[in-house]
Design a protein around this motif. Structure first.
Motif, short mmCIF file in Angstrom:
data_model
loop_
_atom_site.label_atom_id
_atom_site.label_comp_id
_atom_site.label_asym_id
_atom_site.label_seq_id
_atom_site.Cartn_x
_atom_site.Cartn_y
_atom_site.Cartn_z
N TYR A 215 0.81 -1.22 0.00
CA TYR A 215 0.00 0.00 0.00
C TYR A 215 0.85 1.28 0.00
O TYR A 215 0.31 2.38 0.09
CB TYR A 215 -0.93 0.02 1.23
CG TYR A 215 -2.01 -1.02 1.18
CD1 TYR A 215 -3.20 -0.80 0.49
CD2 TYR A 215 -1.86 -2.24 1.82
CE1 TYR A 215 -4.20 -1.76 0.45
CE2 TYR A 215 -2.85 -3.21 1.78
CZ TYR A 215 -4.02 -2.96 1.10
OH TYR A 215 -5.00 -3.92 1.05
N GLY A 216 2.16 1.10 -0.07
CA GLY A 216 3.05 2.26 -0.06
C GLY A 216 3.04 2.98 1.27
O GLY A 216 3.28 4.19 1.33
N ALA A 217 2.78 2.26 2.36
CA ALA A 217 2.70 2.87 3.69
C ALA A 217 3.95 2.50 4.49
O ALA A 217 4.32 1.34 4.59
CB ALA A 217 1.45 2.39 4.42
N ASP A 218 4.59 3.51 5.07
CA ASP A 218 5.76 3.31 5.92
C ASP A 218 5.82 4.47 6.89
O ASP A 218 6.31 5.55 6.57
CB ASP A 218 7.03 3.24 5.07
CG ASP A 218 8.27 2.96 5.91
OD1 ASP A 218 8.12 2.67 7.11
OD2 ASP A 218 9.38 3.05 5.36
N GLY A 219 5.28 4.26 8.10
CA GLY A 219 5.26 5.35 9.07
C GLY A 219 4.50 4.97 10.33
O GLY A 219 4.34 3.78 10.64
N ASP A 220 4.03 5.98 11.04
CA ASP A 220 3.38 5.78 12.34
C ASP A 220 1.87 5.67 12.18
O ASP A 220 1.26 6.42 11.39
CB ASP A 220 3.70 6.95 13.28
CG ASP A 220 5.19 7.06 13.55
OD1 ASP A 220 5.85 6.00 13.56
OD2 ASP A 220 5.69 8.19 13.73
N VAL A 221 1.26 4.77 12.93
CA VAL A 221 -0.19 4.59 12.91
C VAL A 221 -0.83 5.75 13.67
O VAL A 221 -0.54 5.97 14.85
CB VAL A 221 -0.60 3.25 13.54
CG1 VAL A 221 -2.11 3.11 13.58
CG2 VAL A 221 0.02 2.09 12.77
N LEU A 222 -1.71 6.48 13.01
CA LEU A 222 -2.41 7.58 13.65
C LEU A 222 -3.71 7.12 14.30
O LEU A 222 -4.01 7.51 15.43
CB LEU A 222 -2.74 8.68 12.62
CG LEU A 222 -1.56 9.41 11.98
CD1 LEU A 222 -2.07 10.43 10.97
CD2 LEU A 222 -0.70 10.10 13.04
N GLU A 223 -4.44 6.29 13.59
CA GLU A 223 -5.78 5.92 14.07
C GLU A 223 -6.19 4.58 13.46
O GLU A 223 -5.96 4.33 12.28
CB GLU A 223 -6.77 7.02 13.68
CG GLU A 223 -8.20 6.76 14.10
CD GLU A 223 -9.14 7.88 13.63
OE1 GLU A 223 -9.95 7.63 12.74
OE2 GLU A 223 -9.03 9.02 14.15
N ILE A 224 -6.78 3.74 14.29
CA ILE A 224 -7.34 2.48 13.81
C ILE A 224 -8.85 2.59 13.88
O ILE A 224 -9.42 2.60 14.97
CB ILE A 224 -6.85 1.29 14.66
CG1 ILE A 224 -5.32 1.21 14.63
CG2 ILE A 224 -7.45 -0.01 14.15
CD1 ILE A 224 -4.76 0.13 15.52
N GLY A 225 -9.49 2.72 12.73
CA GLY A 225 -10.93 2.91 12.68
C GLY A 225 -11.65 1.62 12.35
O GLY A 225 -11.06 0.54 12.23
N LEU A 226 -12.96 1.77 12.19
CA LEU A 226 -13.78 0.60 11.89
C LEU A 226 -13.51 0.09 10.49
O LEU A 226 -13.46 -1.12 10.25
CB LEU A 226 -15.26 0.96 12.04
CG LEU A 226 -16.27 -0.18 11.87
CD1 LEU A 226 -16.03 -1.26 12.91
CD2 LEU A 226 -17.69 0.35 11.97
N ASN A 227 -13.31 1.00 9.54
CA ASN A 227 -13.10 0.61 8.15
C ASN A 227 -11.68 0.85 7.66
O ASN A 227 -11.22 0.18 6.74
CB ASN A 227 -14.07 1.36 7.23
CG ASN A 227 -15.51 0.95 7.46
OD1 ASN A 227 -15.81 -0.22 7.63
ND2 ASN A 227 -16.42 1.91 7.49
#
Length: 415
Positions: A215-227
């Motif tokens: 997904y091209g993601a490399d960093g800090d998790v800001l928020e874990i939502g429902l979706n």
């Protein structure tokens, strides 16, 4: 009240044939005027006073009610309740206008109560984020699910008010729409299941550094939502990833690296193979001035002497003798240097190993862990170590491999 309004219209010369219409319009205008006045009083008088009281208290949690506009949303209920209560007074209760006004006000009350409950859930989430000792409870996803349920109930109640039927009548028809609802809310259902599994297995939490290359993601998790899960990359962009992707695919979580107390450094020096050779006795004598090599040279000299004794007469030929090499001595120096470095974690793996030769030389790989996991400090520690090794390699008669440059060709020509 309708009779009084009619009398006033007759006194003003209002035509009899339009008297009912004029009474309805006047009643609506007065009703809306009273609702507006009540809203103004509540919002600009009572609400201001409540906010001042909240600001003067020593508690911090009550400030969240102001931040999330809980009191503001509650104040909006007053004019709608007033319309419901006074409509039969200003208008004929059986008239179509009165029924429409009451239905609109009731629907507004239902959705406004849903907004108040939603704001209260935001307050609970904010309090949890500041007070919670663990980050793994799926509160954000749970709150989103509760909000969805609240607005779903509000919608059902609103439709029941509009069609003047019992909500049970509407719920009885939802059974036939189960398949459709499952299709519509499939992402929500998968997200709910995923968030529960993520929390139960402590796979990821807000603040963790994760990598999801797909997904091209490399960093800090800001928020874990429902979706979705929001990840802030190191270039300050934000990547949104489906929550169920964290359990349906693979990802790397760097949390344990931070918890371990060390951060790995794994990098190689490429030594020019043509610079590798044996040391002469006088060169070994010069190396004794390097304090980090004292124990190593003493041990090696003992080993070499014992080996030469075992060879007997054959030991007179240097080709049969064990001798010190500059690359082996340099490797020993690096090991001693790392063992004495204050920023290297000594309780974790620390070694220097020689890898298989490559077209770019003989790699000497450093495998160690720094004490500081902070990215900036970590890069500084790594750079300081290799700066020193690049500079001291010539002292051991070694060359760091690099492809020829224009400077090398110019020097060759001038020689």
């Amino acid at each position: 009240m309708q009779a009084w309004i009619s009398e006033q219209l007759l006194m003003l010369g209002w035509p009899n044939q339009y008297l009912a219409l004029g009474t309805s319009i006047s009643g609506i205008v007065l009703l809306l005027l009273l609702a507006s006045i009540s809203h103004y009083i509540v919002k600009h008088r009572i609400l201001v006073l409540v906010q001042k009281v909240v600001q003067k208290t020593k508690n911090t949690w009550d400030d969240l009610f102001v931040t999330h506009q809980v009191f503001t949303k509650i104040s909006l209920l007053v004019p709608f309740f007033l319309i419901i209560a006074l409509t039969p007074v200003f208008l004929l209760e059986e008239s179509l206008t009165a029924k429409i006004l009451i239905a609109i006000a009731r629907v507004a009350v239902i959705f406004q109560i849903a907004r108040v409950l939603s704001a209260l859930l935001d307050v609970i989430k904010a309090i949890y984020q500041t007070k919670a000792k663990t980050r793994y409870m799926p509160l954000n996803a749970t709150i989103q699910l509760v909000k969805l349920a609240i607005y779903l109930v509000a919608t059902i109640l609103s439709v029941a008010v509009i069609i003047d039927r019992s909500p049970i009548f509407l719920l009885s028809g939802l059974g036939a729409l189960t398949a459709v609802l499952l299709l519509i809310f499939q992402d929500t259902i998968k997200g709910l299941v995923a968030s529960i599994q993520i929390a139960a297995n402590k796979m990821v939490a807000p603040g963790d550094w994760v990598e999801l290359p797909q997904y091209g993601a490399d960093g800090d998790v800001l928020e874990i939502g429902l979706n979705t899960v929001k990840i802030q990359n190191f270039d300050r962009t934000v990547t949104t990833v489906p929550t169920y992707a964290l359990i349906s695919g693979s990802f790397k979580n760097w949390r344990d690296m931070f918890n371990s107390g060390g951060r790995r450094i794994k990098r190689a020096l490429c030594i020019d193979a043509a610079s590798v050779r044996f040391y002469q006795p006088e060169e070994v004598e010069q190396l004794t001035s390097i304090s980090l090599l004292g124990d190593y040279l003493t041990q090696k000299q003992v080993e070499l002497a014992e080996s030469q004794q075992k060879l007997g007469s054959a030991g007179s030929d240097k080709r049969n003798q064990r001798q010190l090499t500059n690359i082996g001595t340099f490797r020993a120096y690096i090991t001693a240097y790392l063992r004495n470095h204050p920023k290297v974690h000594q309780q974790m793996t620390c070694m220097v190993r020689q890898l298989a030769p490559t077209p770019t030389g003989i790699p000497l790989e450093l495998y160690l862990f720094s004490r500081d996991q902070n990215w900036v400090n970590y890069e500084g520690i790594q750079a300081d170590i290799f700066d020193h090794l690049y500079a001291i390699a010539p002292e051991f008669g070694l060359r760091i491999f690099q492809h020829p440059t224009g400077y090398d060709w110019q020097r060759q020509v001038t020689q």
